[in-house]
Design an enzyme around this catalytic site. Structure first.
Site, PDB file in Angstrom:
ATOM      1  N   GLU A 169     -26.061  56.398 -25.323  1.00  0.00           N
ATOM      2  CA  GLU A 169     -26.957  56.768 -24.218  1.00  0.00           C
ATOM      3  C   GLU A 169     -28.066  57.700 -24.680  1.00  0.00           C
ATOM      4  OE1 GLU A 169     -25.174  58.694 -20.810  1.00  0.00           O
ATOM      5  OE2 GLU A 169     -27.076  58.541 -19.716  1.00  0.00           O
ATOM      6  N   ASP A 190     -20.924  56.572 -24.310  1.00  0.00           N
ATOM      7  CA  ASP A 190     -21.516  57.511 -23.358  1.00  0.00           C
ATOM      8  C   ASP A 190     -20.827  58.846 -23.604  1.00  0.00           C
ATOM      9  OD1 ASP A 190     -22.430  57.391 -19.832  1.00  0.00           O
ATOM     10  OD2 ASP A 190     -22.524  59.009 -21.320  1.00  0.00           O
ATOM     11  N   ILE A 230     -21.070  61.842 -22.331  1.00  0.00           N
ATOM     12  CA  ILE A 230     -20.573  62.434 -21.084  1.00  0.00           C
ATOM     13  C   ILE A 230     -21.012  61.515 -19.948  1.00  0.00           C
ATOM     14  CG2 ILE A 230     -20.627  64.388 -19.488  1.00  0.00           C
ATOM     15  CD1 ILE A 230     -21.137  66.247 -21.802  1.00  0.00           C
ATOM     16  N   ASP A 231     -20.049  60.735 -19.426  1.00  0.00           N
ATOM     17  CA  ASP A 231     -20.374  59.913 -18.260  1.00  0.00           C
ATOM     18  C   ASP A 231     -20.001  60.749 -17.036  1.00  0.00           C
ATOM     19  OD1 ASP A 231     -21.364  57.472 -17.156  1.00  0.00           O
ATOM     20  OD2 ASP A 231     -19.338  57.097 -16.461  1.00  0.00           O
ATOM     21  N   THR A 248     -22.627  63.040 -15.977  1.00  0.00           N
ATOM     22  CA  THR A 248     -23.312  64.269 -16.435  1.00  0.00           C
ATOM     23  C   THR A 248     -23.629  65.203 -15.278  1.00  0.00           C
ATOM     24  OG1 THR A 248     -24.269  63.165 -18.354  1.00  0.00           O
ATOM     25  CG2 THR A 248     -25.371  65.147 -17.603  1.00  0.00           C
ATOM     26  N   ASP A 255     -22.191  52.886 -19.940  1.00  0.00           N
ATOM     27  CA  ASP A 255     -21.383  53.315 -18.780  1.00  0.00           C
ATOM     28  C   ASP A 255     -20.150  52.429 -18.601  1.00  0.00           C
ATOM     29  OD1 ASP A 255     -24.453  53.851 -16.968  1.00  0.00           O
ATOM     30  OD2 ASP A 255     -23.188  55.365 -17.934  1.00  0.00           O
TER      31      ASP A 255
HETATM   32  C1  LIP Z   1     -23.958  57.960 -14.586  1.00  0.00           C
HETATM   33  C2  LIP Z   1     -23.252  56.667 -14.226  1.00  0.00           C
HETATM   34  C3  LIP Z   1     -23.219  56.463 -12.721  1.00  0.00           C
HETATM   35  C4  LIP Z   1     -24.624  56.455 -12.168  1.00  0.00           C
HETATM   36  C5  LIP Z   1     -25.308  57.765 -12.500  1.00  0.00           C
HETATM   37  C6  LIP Z   1     -25.328  58.045 -13.998  1.00  0.00           C
HETATM   38  P1  LIP Z   1     -24.379  59.387 -16.780  1.00  0.00           P
HETATM   39  O1  LIP Z   1     -24.018  58.014 -15.985  1.00  0.00           O
HETATM   40  O2  LIP Z   1     -21.942  56.706 -14.718  1.00  0.00           O
HETATM   41  O3  LIP Z   1     -22.589  55.247 -12.407  1.00  0.00           O
HETATM   42  O4  LIP Z   1     -24.581  56.258 -10.784  1.00  0.00           O
HETATM   43  O5  LIP Z   1     -26.634  57.720 -12.032  1.00  0.00           O
HETATM   44  O6  LIP Z   1     -26.145  57.090 -14.619  1.00  0.00           O
HETATM   45  O7  LIP Z   1     -25.874  59.473 -16.717  1.00  0.00           O
HETATM   46  O8  LIP Z   1     -23.727  60.507 -16.077  1.00  0.00           O
HETATM   47  O9  LIP Z   1     -23.881  59.170 -18.172  1.00  0.00           O
END
Ligand code: LIP
Length: 318
Positions: free
Chosen positions: A74, A96, A98-99, A101, A230
């Site tokens: 990412e 990713d 930190i998914d 974030t 993601d």
């Molecule tokens: C997140 C995604 C989530 C989406 C957020 C964001 P991140 O990923 O997991 O589904 O709705 O907007 O993109 O940016 O926290 O890695």
């Protein structure tokens, strides 16, 4: 033991190391606020120094152990101004760091590192670790899916889902705030909530969302705007837990517009077979359902019902 175990072992090792860094940062509110940036002038799309540090650490470790493998991350992609991702048949790690974030920044514990491996463009190994809740989800192709070593789905016996009306659905509002995207998402939620379904939830992390479907706690997850990083790991985990992961529309090779026209005519009579569709991790939309006691036919039926209510909006592939 599957052929993918060597990849799983390395991914678990580096996920746990990264988890220590993520947990320490999560508990250090001041550090987060001092090192918080926004992406592409969109105040809803956040990135932290921890995201960037963790991705570098994971990539460096995996490159050392598997030097011929490819890598999609990412933050690497963001640093290249969201350059198009190149996914080949070569073993490709999709990370990713930190998914979730935004959850991480706000101190909400629905946040994780997601490490997926694709071979021939198919997710064959997934590790998702939430170091705050200490939940480690793992899976390898044909090797099953697990939460802290317990087989998924957690909820046994496998529960039925008679109709969409009885479902608990997850979706997200995402980071894109342009008028067309916001309207399409809210109109879709309106279509679904008035069905009526039992409820709609948003936990803020695509990877965690798919894990809650894999464990059997939620029935369906859909979102438009997600990226390959993601969903790569979670796709392997959810499919190994007996779930189905597809796009919002039937899969077609990107370069096959002509064939689609011929198919449109015949598809009116063809039997619904959503469960066997391929899933394109670069396509920016996902629709998934947990394993059902009634089996694939019921998964087909419910997925078709949801697809009727999804309002699409223009979005570029990864
Ligand atoms: C997140 C995604 C989530 C989406 C957020 C964001 P991140 O990923 O997991 O589904 O709705 O907007 O993109 O940016 O926290 O890695």
């Amino acid at each position: 033991m599957t052929e993918y175990k060597k990849y799983l072992d390395e991914a678990v090792k580096i996920a746990k190391t990264a988890g220590k860094t993520i947990k320490e940062a999560f508990e250090n509110r001041q550090f987060i606020s001092e090192h918080l940036e926004i992406k592409e002038n969109n105040s809803s799309d956040l990135v932290t120094a921890t995201d960037q540090y963790v991705e570098k650490m994971v990539k460096s470790h995996l490159n050392k152990v598997f030097p011929t493998h490819s890598f999609i991350g990412e933050e690497t992609t963001a640093a290249n101004n969201m350059a198009r991702c190149e996914l080949t048949d070569n073993p490709t790690w999709c990370i990713d760091p930190i998914d979730g974030t935004t959850n991480f920044v706000h101190g909400l514990p629905f946040t994780c590192i997601s490490i997926g491996l694709l071979i021939n463009k198919e997710p064959v190994m997934g590790v998702i670790f939430n170091p705050i809740l200490n939940d480690l989800y793992t899976a390898t192709k044909n090797g099953g899916a697990f939460l802290n070593g317990k087989p998924l789905p957690l909820i046994r016996p496998i529960q039925p889902l008679e109709t969409l009306e009885k479902s608990l659905i997850i979706t997200e509002y995402g980071a894109n705030r342009n008028e067309e995207s916001v309207k399409a998402k809210l109109d879709t939620i309106h279509q679904i909530i008035k069905y009526p379904v039992h409820g709609i939830r948003s936990f803020g992390s695509a990877a965690m969302n798919m894990c809650y479907v894999a464990r059997g706690s939620c029935d369906i997850y859909y979102e438009i705007g997600i990226h390959a990083w993601d969903v790569a790991a979670a796709t392997c985990i959810l499919k190994e837990a007996g779930g189905v992961v597809v796009g919002w529309k039937p899969y077609k090779e990107v370069s096959e517009p002509e064939k689609k026209k011929q198919k449109t005519e015949s598809s009116k009579t063809e039997k619904i077979d959503i469960v066997n569709e391929k899933f394109d991790v670069l396509n920016r939309h996902v629709l998934c359902i947990r394993q059902l006691a009634e089996g694939p036919e019921k998964q087909n039926e419910i997925l078709a019902e949801v697809r009727k209510r999804l309002i699409d909006c223009e979005i570029e592939r990864d």
